[in-house]
Motif scaffolding. Structure first.
Motif, short mmCIF file in Angstrom:
data_model
loop_
_atom_site.label_atom_id
_atom_site.label_comp_id
_atom_site.label_asym_id
_atom_site.label_seq_id
_atom_site.Cartn_x
_atom_site.Cartn_y
_atom_site.Cartn_z
N THR A 172 76.42 40.91 14.10
CA THR A 172 77.31 42.39 14.15
C THR A 172 78.07 42.87 15.21
O THR A 172 79.14 43.09 15.32
N GLY A 176 71.04 39.41 12.38
CA GLY A 176 72.16 40.16 11.89
C GLY A 176 72.58 41.05 12.84
O GLY A 176 73.99 41.31 12.82
N LEU A 204 73.25 34.00 12.96
CA LEU A 204 72.21 34.54 11.68
C LEU A 204 70.84 34.47 11.38
O LEU A 204 70.15 35.10 11.07
N ASP A 205 70.76 33.03 11.62
CA ASP A 205 69.26 32.58 11.19
C ASP A 205 68.44 32.65 12.22
O ASP A 205 67.02 32.55 12.23
N ASP A 255 74.36 37.58 3.75
CA ASP A 255 73.82 38.64 5.22
C ASP A 255 75.11 38.74 6.07
O ASP A 255 75.53 39.73 6.83
N GLU A 298 77.56 41.58 4.59
CA GLU A 298 76.84 42.97 4.69
C GLU A 298 76.96 43.15 6.31
O GLU A 298 77.38 44.40 6.65
N ALA A 299 76.86 42.08 7.35
CA ALA A 299 77.19 42.52 8.68
C ALA A 299 78.59 43.00 8.88
O ALA A 299 78.86 43.76 9.66
#
Length: 342
Positions: free
Chosen positions: A243, A239, A233-234, A270, A273-274
C-alpha cells in the motif's frame, strides 16, 4: 498526481524549495517511502552491503545495525533531503552509518559541506551523551541520489574550497579532508539494481526512486517487476508495504487512471484490496488538504496573520473531523494560535 517539476534552467538556491513546494510541513512522498522502507535495519543493511566498498562492509557488523532516532538535516532543506542514522560495530568499536537521500532532481554543489555539517552534529550529540569522552566514533556517510541526471558535483570537501591548484596544494595540510560515499541511482541500470541482494520492499523502492517521478509509463515498468511486487505482498506485513509503494506511485508518477488498478488486480485479490485502500486513503488526504486550504483562506480574508507553527499544524493535519472543527473556529478566533486551544 505527479511531483512538481523543477524550474528548468533557473533552479532555486539549494536552501530554497522550488515553486509550489513549501518549507517544513508534511514530509514529501520521497521522504516517507525512504524512511519507512530503509528505516528497517534489515533493509538498510542489505543496501549498505550492496554499495559500501567490500573492505569496509566486511568490517562493519551489519547484523547488529540499529537505528538511532532523530534527523540532522537543516530544517530549511528537509524538502530535498532525508536522512537516517544507524549504529553498528566497526572492528568491534562503536561506529555510525549516516544515510542521506537527495530527493531533488538536480545535485547539490555544496553537498560535501552539508554532509560534513551533519556528521559534526552527530559527533556533537555523541559528546553530549558521553560527557568526558576523549575520542569520537567513526561516522560513515552515504548519499543516495535519485535525480534526473547523473551526479556531477564534488564528493570531496577539498574540491568545494575556492582555491587554484597551487594554492590548494600549499594549503592542503591545513584544510579538512572529507569525502562521502555516493550511490547514484541515475547511473545504475535496472539490471544492476535487480542484481542487488535486497529484500523485496527495498528493491522495489530503489527502482521506484529511480524511475517513478513524472513517469507516464510506470505501469509498464511495474509489469516487468511483477514478481518482485508479488514478493513484497508475500512478506510479513506485505500488505502495508505494498500500500505504501502504491501510494508513492500515485503521488509522484503520471500513470494513467485505471492502469494501476488493473496491474494490482493481476497480482491477486490482496493486491487489488491494497489498491482500493490506497485510493480511499488518498481521497481522504485530498479532502483534508482542501479543508486546510479553506481554513487558511478564512484567516487571509479576515486579515489574520498565520505564524509558521500554526500553518504547519493546519497543513499537516490529516484528520477531517479535526479540520472541520478548526474551520468553524477560524471565524471566531482573533489569532491563528488560538485555533488549537480547547
Amino acid at each position: 498526481m505527479a511531483d512538481e517539476p523543477d524550474p528548468g534552467d533557473n533552479p532555486p538556491p539549494p536552501d530554497q524549495p522550488p515553486p509550489g513546494r513549501r518549507r517544513g510541513g508534511a514530509p514529501t512522498p520521497h521522504d516517507s517511502v525512504f524512511r519507512r522502507v530503509f528505516g528497517v535495519p534489515a533493509n538498510a543493511a542489505s543496501q549498505l552491503r550492496a554499495v559500501l566498498p567490500p573492505g569496509l562492509a566486511g568490517r562493519l557488523d551489519l547484523g547488529r545495525l540499529a537505528p538511532v532516532p532523530g534527523s540532522f538535516v537543516d530544517e530549511a532543506l528537509k524538502w530535498r533531503h532525508s536522512d537516517l542514522l544507524f549504529t553498528a560495530p566497526l572492528d568491534g568499536r562503536a561506529a555510525f552509518v549516516y544515510v542521506l537521500v537527495e530527493h531533488q532532481s538536480s545535485d547539490d554543489p555544496l553537498m560535501a559541506f552539508r554532509v560534513l555539517r551533519y556528521v559534526t552534529r552527530i559527533w556533537d550529540q555523541y559528546e553530549r551523551e558521553h560527557p568526558g569522552t576523549r575520542r569520537l566514533p567513526a561516522v560513515i556517510p552515504l548519499v543516495v541520489y535519485q535525480g534526473s541526471g547523473r551526479w556531477a558535483s564534488p564528493v570531496q570537501l577539498l574540491e568545494v574550497i575556492d582555491l587554484g591548484p597551487a594554492g590548494r596544494q600549499a594549503a592542503q595540510p591545513y584544510l579538512p579532508r572529507f569525502e562521502f560515499l555516493l550511490d547514484d541511482l541515475t547511473c545504475a541500470g535496472e539490471e544492476q539494481l535487480l542484481a542487488r541482494e535486497l529484500p523485496p520492499a527495498a528493491l522495489v523502492t530503489l527502482l521506484l526512486l529511480k524511475t517513478a517521478r513524472g513517469n507516464p509509463q510506470i505501469t509498464a515498468d511495474l509489469r516487468r517487476w511483477a514478481g518482485h511486487l508479488r514478493a513484497v505482498l508475500d512478506q510479513p506485513g506485505g500488505g502495508e508495504a505494498f500500500t505504501m509503494l502504491l501510494t508513492y506511485i500515485e503521488l509522484v508518477s503520471d500513470a494513467p487512471a485505471g492502469e494501476l488498478r488493473d496491474l494490482a488486480a493481476s497480482l491477486g485479490p490482496d493486491a487489488e484490496e491494497a489498491y482500493v485502500t490506497t485510493a480511499e486513503m488518498l481521497r481522504a488526504e485530498g479532502e483534508a488538504r482542501g479543508k486546510a486550504e479553506d481554513l487558511l483562506v478564512v484567516f487571509e480574508q479576515r486579515g489574520i496573520d498565520v505564524d509558521d507553527k500554526s500553518r504547519e499544524l493546519v497543513e499537516s493535519c490529516a484528520d477531517l473531523d479535526t479540520l472541520n472543527g478548526w474551520f468553524r473556529r477560524a471565524f471566531k478566533v482573533d489569532k491563528a494560535s488560538d485555533l488549537f486551544e480547547e
